[in-house]
Design a protein around this motif. Structure first.
Motif, PDB file in Angstrom:
ATOM      1  N   PHE A  81       0.830  -1.214   0.000  1.00 14.62           N
ATOM      2  CA  PHE A  81       0.000   0.000   0.000  1.00 14.62           C
ATOM      3  C   PHE A  81       0.863   1.263   0.000  1.00 14.62           C
ATOM      4  O   PHE A  81       0.479   2.284   0.579  1.00 14.62           O
ATOM      5  CB  PHE A  81      -0.945   0.040   1.194  1.00 14.62           C
ATOM      6  CG  PHE A  81      -2.050  -0.992   1.188  1.00 14.62           C
ATOM      7  CD1 PHE A  81      -1.981  -2.142   0.417  1.00 14.62           C
ATOM      8  CD2 PHE A  81      -3.170  -0.826   1.979  1.00 14.62           C
ATOM      9  CE1 PHE A  81      -2.994  -3.091   0.425  1.00 14.62           C
ATOM     10  CE2 PHE A  81      -4.193  -1.763   1.997  1.00 14.62           C
ATOM     11  CZ  PHE A  81      -4.107  -2.902   1.214  1.00 14.62           C
ATOM     12  N   SER A  82       2.009   1.204  -0.652  1.00 10.16           N
ATOM     13  CA  SER A  82       2.851   2.397  -0.706  1.00 10.16           C
ATOM     14  C   SER A  82       3.562   2.492  -2.043  1.00 10.16           C
ATOM     15  O   SER A  82       3.725   1.503  -2.765  1.00 10.16           O
ATOM     16  CB  SER A  82       3.888   2.397   0.427  1.00 10.16           C
ATOM     17  OG  SER A  82       4.983   1.540   0.119  1.00 10.16           O
ATOM     18  N   ALA A  83       3.981   3.721  -2.362  1.00  7.59           N
ATOM     19  CA  ALA A  83       4.936   3.981  -3.434  1.00  7.59           C
ATOM     20  C   ALA A  83       6.145   4.640  -2.792  1.00  7.59           C
ATOM     21  O   ALA A  83       6.016   5.385  -1.822  1.00  7.59           O
ATOM     22  CB  ALA A  83       4.330   4.886  -4.495  1.00  7.59           C
ATOM     23  N   LYS A  84       7.316   4.350  -3.314  1.00  2.32           N
ATOM     24  CA  LYS A  84       8.541   4.942  -2.784  1.00  2.32           C
ATOM     25  C   LYS A  84       9.285   5.681  -3.893  1.00  2.32           C
ATOM     26  O   LYS A  84       9.312   5.223  -5.033  1.00  2.32           O
ATOM     27  CB  LYS A  84       9.457   3.874  -2.173  1.00  2.32           C
ATOM     28  CG  LYS A  84       8.920   3.239  -0.884  1.00  2.32           C
ATOM     29  CD  LYS A  84       9.894   2.201  -0.335  1.00  2.32           C
ATOM     30  CE  LYS A  84       9.351   1.521   0.916  1.00  2.32           C
ATOM     31  NZ  LYS A  84       9.356   2.422   2.083  1.00  2.32           N
ATOM     32  N   VAL A  85       9.876   6.812  -3.529  1.00  2.36           N
ATOM     33  CA  VAL A  85      10.716   7.584  -4.442  1.00  2.36           C
ATOM     34  C   VAL A  85      12.169   7.361  -4.046  1.00  2.36           C
ATOM     35  O   VAL A  85      12.516   7.431  -2.853  1.00  2.36           O
ATOM     36  CB  VAL A  85      10.368   9.084  -4.385  1.00  2.36           C
ATOM     37  CG1 VAL A  85      11.224   9.865  -5.377  1.00  2.36           C
ATOM     38  CG2 VAL A  85       8.889   9.310  -4.680  1.00  2.36           C
ATOM     39  N   TRP A  86      13.018   7.109  -5.036  1.00  2.00           N
ATOM     40  CA  TRP A  86      14.413   6.740  -4.796  1.00  2.00           C
ATOM     41  C   TRP A  86      15.348   7.657  -5.573  1.00  2.00           C
ATOM     42  O   TRP A  86      15.015   8.120  -6.661  1.00  2.00           O
ATOM     43  CB  TRP A  86      14.679   5.308  -5.249  1.00  2.00           C
ATOM     44  CG  TRP A  86      13.758   4.276  -4.698  1.00  2.00           C
ATOM     45  CD1 TRP A  86      12.493   3.989  -5.135  1.00  2.00           C
ATOM     46  CD2 TRP A  86      14.010   3.389  -3.608  1.00  2.00           C
ATOM     47  NE1 TRP A  86      11.960   2.972  -4.390  1.00  2.00           N
ATOM     48  CE2 TRP A  86      12.860   2.583  -3.443  1.00  2.00           C
ATOM     49  CE3 TRP A  86      15.103   3.181  -2.769  1.00  2.00           C
ATOM     50  CZ2 TRP A  86      12.770   1.599  -2.474  1.00  2.00           C
ATOM     51  CZ3 TRP A  86      15.013   2.199  -1.797  1.00  2.00           C
ATOM     52  CH2 TRP A  86      13.861   1.420  -1.652  1.00  2.00           C
ATOM     53  N   ASP A  87      16.523   7.863  -5.010  1.00  2.75           N
ATOM     54  CA  ASP A  87      17.645   8.414  -5.759  1.00  2.75           C
ATOM     55  C   ASP A  87      18.255   7.248  -6.527  1.00  2.75           C
ATOM     56  O   ASP A  87      18.853   6.344  -5.930  1.00  2.75           O
ATOM     57  CB  ASP A  87      18.671   9.044  -4.815  1.00  2.75           C
ATOM     58  CG  ASP A  87      19.825   9.716  -5.548  1.00  2.75           C
ATOM     59  OD1 ASP A  87      20.274   9.175  -6.568  1.00  2.75           O
ATOM     60  OD2 ASP A  87      20.297  10.760  -5.079  1.00  2.75           O
ATOM     61  N   ALA A  88      18.086   7.241  -7.854  1.00  3.69           N
ATOM     62  CA  ALA A  88      18.539   6.099  -8.649  1.00  3.69           C
ATOM     63  C   ALA A  88      20.041   6.050  -8.801  1.00  3.69           C
ATOM     64  O   ALA A  88      20.592   5.025  -9.225  1.00  3.69           O
ATOM     65  CB  ALA A  88      17.879   6.128 -10.031  1.00  3.69           C
ATOM     66  N   LEU A  89      20.732   7.122  -8.446  1.00  3.88           N
ATOM     67  CA  LEU A  89      22.187   7.133  -8.547  1.00  3.88           C
ATOM     68  C   LEU A  89      22.848   6.515  -7.323  1.00  3.88           C
ATOM     69  O   LEU A  89      23.865   5.831  -7.424  1.00  3.88           O
ATOM     70  CB  LEU A  89      22.690   8.567  -8.739  1.00  3.88           C
ATOM     71  CG  LEU A  89      22.122   9.318  -9.949  1.00  3.88           C
ATOM     72  CD1 LEU A  89      22.700  10.733 -10.006  1.00  3.88           C
ATOM     73  CD2 LEU A  89      22.410   8.576 -11.242  1.00  3.88           C
ATOM     74  N   THR A  90      22.253   6.752  -6.147  1.00  4.21           N
ATOM     75  CA  THR A  90      22.825   6.235  -4.903  1.00  4.21           C
ATOM     76  C   THR A  90      22.071   5.050  -4.335  1.00  4.21           C
ATOM     77  O   THR A  90      22.592   4.336  -3.478  1.00  4.21           O
ATOM     78  CB  THR A  90      22.858   7.344  -3.842  1.00  4.21           C
ATOM     79  OG1 THR A  90      21.503   7.709  -3.501  1.00  4.21           O
ATOM     80  CG2 THR A  90      23.597   8.574  -4.353  1.00  4.21           C
ATOM     81  N   GLY A  91      20.808   4.866  -4.764  1.00  2.00           N
ATOM     82  CA  GLY A  91      19.964   3.816  -4.201  1.00  2.00           C
ATOM     83  C   GLY A  91      19.280   4.228  -2.915  1.00  2.00           C
ATOM     84  O   GLY A  91      18.589   3.412  -2.298  1.00  2.00           O
ATOM     85  N   ASP A  92      19.428   5.493  -2.504  1.00  2.00           N
ATOM     86  CA  ASP A  92      18.814   5.950  -1.260  1.00  2.00           C
ATOM     87  C   ASP A  92      17.311   6.138  -1.432  1.00  2.00           C
ATOM     88  O   ASP A  92      16.848   6.688  -2.443  1.00  2.00           O
ATOM     89  CB  ASP A  92      19.425   7.277  -0.819  1.00  2.00           C
ATOM     90  CG  ASP A  92      20.880   7.149  -0.385  1.00  2.00           C
ATOM     91  OD1 ASP A  92      21.273   6.031   0.007  1.00  2.00           O
ATOM     92  OD2 ASP A  92      21.620   8.150  -0.464  1.00  2.00           O
ATOM     93  N   GLU A  93      16.556   5.690  -0.425  1.00  3.55           N
ATOM     94  CA  GLU A  93      15.118   5.940  -0.400  1.00  3.55           C
ATOM     95  C   GLU A  93      14.878   7.385   0.046  1.00  3.55           C
ATOM     96  O   GLU A  93      15.383   7.815   1.079  1.00  3.55           O
ATOM     97  CB  GLU A  93      14.440   4.968   0.562  1.00  3.55           C
ATOM     98  CG  GLU A  93      12.945   5.164   0.669  1.00  3.55           C
ATOM     99  CD  GLU A  93      12.310   4.250   1.709  1.00  3.55           C
ATOM    100  OE1 GLU A  93      11.369   4.698   2.391  1.00  3.55           O
ATOM    101  OE2 GLU A  93      12.774   3.090   1.845  1.00  3.55           O
ATOM    102  N   LEU A  94      14.110   8.124  -0.736  1.00  4.18           N
ATOM    103  CA  LEU A  94      13.854   9.533  -0.437  1.00  4.18           C
ATOM    104  C   LEU A  94      12.525   9.737   0.285  1.00  4.18           C
ATOM    105  O   LEU A  94      12.460  10.466   1.281  1.00  4.18           O
ATOM    106  CB  LEU A  94      13.875  10.356  -1.730  1.00  4.18           C
ATOM    107  CG  LEU A  94      15.171  10.295  -2.541  1.00  4.18           C
ATOM    108  CD1 LEU A  94      15.045  11.135  -3.816  1.00  4.18           C
ATOM    109  CD2 LEU A  94      16.357  10.772  -1.696  1.00  4.18           C
TER     110      LEU A  94
END
Length: 322
Positions: A81-94
């Motif tokens: 029940f969620s969507a996540k936004v990521w920094d695709a360069l570092t793999g960090d979850e934003l």
């Protein structure tokens, strides 16, 4: 006939791969993102299939994943029940964005300033991406069943969505209203846009159709019932960049190449050990990737058969395996 070279197999996922998408060509190359029921998404080189990174953090199956145009950010969609936004360069979850039901799909605006999600809530959520976590999304309501596809068309103000209600909707985001509705014979499972934004490839029910995005007229429609022999339908289809051929996959474990003009089967690739859920050509058209229930991603070289070879390829594909 010469022996065909087998596909490049990309292991790593441990459950069914729900979907795959190539990025556009960027300064750093082309990338492939995959969504998997093992609760992860993976980013790979779009040229070699080499693993680059894994996006981990969801507590349920990941049903969809999308890279923004420069491939610097990603959105993943999950059964938790969620969507996540990521920094695709570092793999960090934003950011983690809570929804009220399973999230199935996401799409980025061309300028990467906003994105949209859809799923079993039956409506769309439009998020603005800024310095702070996106909040108070605009809700777009009208679908009556799960939304499986969402894409921006042309600019940041126009959106299309489609899904299990067999309906595609075109939205004007300035008003939040529907501009156009198109009915299909079955669930809309996949929509792909050409790089120039002129043609849309739709896999719905047992058919693959191609649409002009200027006139919204159907250019071609082919019934691929053989793919849907055990009831899964055509799950995904992809048009070659030169618009001479397309590939499709579905419930019978095989990936098919077809002539764009006639729909004639050109070749059949066997290898997956379960339904195929995603097929996509690379931006340069030299290969295409497929993924599915067996947890693998496979890269297949694409070489259009010479004139007169289609019948031979079809006959060879129909021959029983030894």
């Amino acid at each position: 006939m010469p022996q065909e070279q087998g596909p490049l197999i990309c292991p790593g996922h441990s459950r069914p791969v729900a979907g795959i998408e190539f990025s556009r060509e960027t300064e750093d190359g082309v990338f492939l993102i995959s969504a998997c029921h093992d609760k992860t998404a993976m980013i790979r080189s779009g040229e070699t299939g080499d693993w680059i990174g894994t996006l981990e953090g969801h507590k349920g199956a990941v049903w969809g994943a999308a890279l923004n145009p420069p491939a610097t950010h990603a959105v993943t969609c999950s059964a938790d029940f969620s969507a996540k936004v990521w920094d695709a360069l570092t793999g960090d979850e934003l950011y983690t964005l809570q929804h009220k039901h399973v999230v199935r799909c996401a799409g980025w605006a061309p300028d990467s300033t906003r994105f949209v999600t859809g799923g079993k809530e039956k409506h769309l959520r439009l998020f603005e991406l800024g310095e702070a976590a996106p909040a108070d999304p605009l809700l777009l309501q009208g679908h009556t069943a799960c939304v499986k596809v969402c894409h921006f068309i042309g600019d940041r103000q126009t959106l299309l969505s489609a899904g299990e209600d067999k309906t595609m909707r075109l939205w004007d985001l300035r008003t939040g209203s529907t501009q156009r509705e198109i009915e299909f014979s079955g669930s809309v499972n996949s929509v792909e846009l050409t790089a120039d934004g002129r043609i849309m490839t739709v896999a719905a029910g047992t058919e693959v159709s191609f649409w002009d995005l200027t006139s919204w007229q159907c250019l071609k429609r082919f019934s691929l019932g053989v793919i849907a022999a055990n009831g899964y339908g055509v799950n995904s289809a992809s048009l070659h960049p030169n618009r001479k051929a397309f590939v499709a996959g579905g419930g019978n474990f095989w990936v098919y190449q077809h002539d764009f003009e006639t729909g004639e089967e050109l070749a059949c690739n066997k290898g997956h050990h379960g339904p195929v859920y995603g097929v996509r050509f690379t931006p340069d058209g030299k290969a295409y990737a497929s993924a599915g229930d067996d947890g693998t991603i496979r890269f297949w070289n694409f070489a259009p058969p010479e004139d007169g070879a289609a019948a031979d390829a079809t006959a060879a594909a129909a021959a029983p395996e030894s």
